[in-house]
Design an enzyme around this catalytic site. Structure first.
Site, PDB file in Angstrom:
ATOM      1  N   LYS A 110       3.880  -4.693   6.859  1.00  0.00           N
ATOM      2  CA  LYS A 110       4.289  -5.880   7.630  1.00  0.00           C
ATOM      3  C   LYS A 110       4.544  -7.062   6.721  1.00  0.00           C
ATOM      4  O   LYS A 110       4.076  -7.145   5.582  1.00  0.00           O
ATOM      5  CB  LYS A 110       3.225  -6.235   8.674  1.00  0.00           C
ATOM      6  CG  LYS A 110       1.814  -6.490   8.134  1.00  0.00           C
ATOM      7  CD  LYS A 110       1.595  -7.870   7.553  1.00  0.00           C
ATOM      8  CE  LYS A 110       0.197  -8.061   6.986  1.00  0.00           C
ATOM      9  NZ  LYS A 110       0.018  -9.368   6.284  1.00  0.00           N
ATOM     10  N   PRO A 131       2.632  -1.567  -1.177  1.00  0.00           N
ATOM     11  CA  PRO A 131       1.833  -1.953  -2.350  1.00  0.00           C
ATOM     12  C   PRO A 131       0.357  -2.133  -2.011  1.00  0.00           C
ATOM     13  O   PRO A 131       0.005  -2.711  -0.978  1.00  0.00           O
ATOM     14  CB  PRO A 131       2.462  -3.280  -2.782  1.00  0.00           C
ATOM     15  CG  PRO A 131       3.849  -3.250  -2.238  1.00  0.00           C
ATOM     16  CD  PRO A 131       3.778  -2.476  -0.962  1.00  0.00           C
ATOM     17  N   GLY A 139      -0.642  -7.733   0.263  1.00  0.00           N
ATOM     18  CA  GLY A 139      -0.421  -8.670   1.358  1.00  0.00           C
ATOM     19  C   GLY A 139       0.504  -8.143   2.429  1.00  0.00           C
ATOM     20  O   GLY A 139       1.011  -8.909   3.254  1.00  0.00           O
ATOM     21  N   GLY A 144      -3.382  -0.924   3.892  1.00  0.00           N
ATOM     22  CA  GLY A 144      -4.631  -0.303   4.342  1.00  0.00           C
ATOM     23  C   GLY A 144      -4.752  -0.302   5.850  1.00  0.00           C
ATOM     24  O   GLY A 144      -5.258   0.658   6.453  1.00  0.00           O
ATOM     25  N   ALA A 171      -2.193  -0.190   7.912  1.00  0.00           N
ATOM     26  CA  ALA A 171      -1.274   0.850   8.375  1.00  0.00           C
ATOM     27  C   ALA A 171      -1.920   2.220   8.257  1.00  0.00           C
ATOM     28  O   ALA A 171      -1.763   3.075   9.148  1.00  0.00           O
ATOM     29  CB  ALA A 171       0.019   0.794   7.569  1.00  0.00           C
ATOM     30  N   ASP A 216      -5.292  -6.793  11.003  1.00  0.00           N
ATOM     31  CA  ASP A 216      -3.911  -6.320  10.969  1.00  0.00           C
ATOM     32  C   ASP A 216      -3.726  -4.923  11.553  1.00  0.00           C
ATOM     33  O   ASP A 216      -2.590  -4.483  11.741  1.00  0.00           O
ATOM     34  CB  ASP A 216      -3.391  -6.298   9.519  1.00  0.00           C
ATOM     35  CG  ASP A 216      -3.235  -7.690   8.926  1.00  0.00           C
ATOM     36  OD1 ASP A 216      -3.242  -8.668   9.701  1.00  0.00           O
ATOM     37  OD2 ASP A 216      -3.105  -7.790   7.696  1.00  0.00           O
TER      38      ASP A 216
END
Length: 310
Positions: free
Chosen positions: A17, A103, A107, A111, A113, A145
Site C-alpha cells: 500500500k 520492500p 513503509g 508484513g 499483507a 494496516d
C-alpha cells in the site's frame, strides 16, 4: 476442528500500500497514535502459500532483506495463522511459504499483507468458513494496516488506521517507487516524530489541528485526477523519516525533476512514491532515475486486497 479440511495448498496474493494522505495525532497512553489516512493498494504483491502441517512454520524468500524477516512468533503471518486457529478451535498447524516483493521495512505494509494473506489462506485451507467481517476483526488485532491489506482498493482509515471506510477512486493512478537497501523501523519513525514535536517550535506548523482527511484528497481520488491528487499528497511522518534519512528528500526532488507530479515518503519510509500523470510518464521517470543510478518500480493502483489464486 482437529485436522486440515484440505490436503491441497492454498496460494493467496495480497498487495502493498501507499498512504496518499497520513495525518498523525498525539501519542495515546497505550503508545499508539490516532491516525487519519487514505490507503491505496498498489500492484506490488506478497504471495503466501499455505500447506497442511501438524505444527506452525514459516519460510521467507524474496527481495532485499527478506532473509532478515523473523520466522517465529514475531512474524505477522505466523501470528495471523495462530490467531485464526485459536478463533476456529483448530488443533492442527500450517506451513507458510512467503514470497516477498514488497520492500521489507519499506513503509508499504508488506508484513501486514503477509498477515492478511495468511488469514485468507488458512481460512480456505482449514475450511473454517469465516466471513470477511470476522476476518477483519482478527486482522485488526494484528496491526493497523492488516485490515486494509485484506480489503484493498482505496480506503479512509481512522482510529489506529484499522477502522476503514471505502473511498471512491476512479481510474488508475501510476506510481514510481524508489526503494532502499536499508529499511526504517516504523516504531523508530513514530518515536522520532514525537521527539520532533516535543522540541520547542519544531513541526509546530505541521501538527494536525484535526484528524479529518482533507476534502481535496477525496475529490481528487473520486475524479481520478492525478494532478489534483499530487497537490494533496501529505504525510506527517515524512519529516521524521527525512530527519533520519536526509537522502529521501533528495530522491523526491530527483523524481520531480525527472517528470513526476509529486513525491511522498510512503508510510514510515524509506520507500519514496512518485505520482505520475500516466503510464508513459512513469516509464520516462524510471528511465531518468536509472540513468542517475537509481533503480525503481512502476506500479499502479488501486488493486484488490488479499485474493486466492486459482
Amino acid at each position: 476442528m482437529s485436522s486440515a479440511a484440505s490436503d491441497d495448498s492454498v496460494h493467496v496474493r495480497a498487495p502493498g500500500k501507499i498512504n496518499v494522505y497520513l495525518g498523525v495525532g498525539a501519542r495515546h497512553d497505550d503508545g499508539y497514535h490516532a491516525l487519519a489516512t487514505v490507503f491505496q493498494a498498489v500492484s506490488l504483491y506478497e504471495d503466501v502459500i499455505a500447506r497442511p502441517a501438524d505444527d506452525f512454520s514459516v519460510t521467507v524468500t524474496g527481495v532485499g532483506d527478506a532473509a532478515d524477516v523473523p520466522l517465529d512468533d514475531r512474524n505477522l503471518a505466523m501470528r495471523a495463522a495462530k490467531l485464526l486457529a485459536a478463533a476456529a478451535d483448530y488443533h492442527g498447524g500450517v506451513a507458510l511459504e512467503i514470497r516477498k516483493s514488497v520492500p521489507v521495512a519499506g513503509g508499504m505494509g508488506g508484513g501486514s499483507a503477509d498477515a492478511a494473506a495468511a488469514l485468507v489462506a488458512c481460512d480456505a485451507l482449514w475450511g473454517t468458513g469465516f466471513t470477511l467481517t470476522r476476518l477483519h476483526e482478527l486482522a485488526a488485532r494484528l496491526g493497523a494496516d492488516v485490515p486494509f491489506a485484506l480489503h484493498g482498493g482505496t480506503a479512509v482509515g481512522t482510529g489506529r488506521g484499522d477502522q476503514l471506510n471505502p473511498a471512491l477512486a476512479r481510474g488508475r493512478f501510476d506510481w514510481v517507487l524508489v526503494t532502499s537497501d536499508e529499511g526504517l523501523s516504523t516504531p523508530v519513525v513514530y518515536e522520532q516524530l514525537d521527539r520532533l514535536r516535543d522540541d520547542e517550535g519544531a513541526l509546530a506548523d505541521d501538527a494536525p489541528v484535526s484528524l479529518d482527511v482533507p476534502i481535496p484528497v477525496l475529490q481528487a481520488l473520486r475524479s481520478g485526477d492525478a494532478v489534483q491528487l499530487a497537490a494533496s499528497l501529505h504525510n506527517d511522518l515524512q519529516a521524521a523519516a527525512v530527519s533520519r534519512r536526509p537522502d529521501l528528500e533528495k530522491t523526491i526532488r530527483q523524481g520531480i525533476r525527472a517528470g513526476a507530479l509529486q513525491g511522498i515518503v510512503s508510510g514510515s519510509g524509506p520507500t519514496v512514491a512518485l505520482l505520475c500523470a500516466d503510464p508513459e510518464t512513469a516509464q520516462s521517470v524510471q528511465a531518468a532515475l536509472r540513468q542517475a543510478g537509481r533503480e525503481s518500480l512502476h506500479v499502479h493502483g488501486p488493486v484488490p486486497g488479499a485474493r486466492i489464486l486459482v
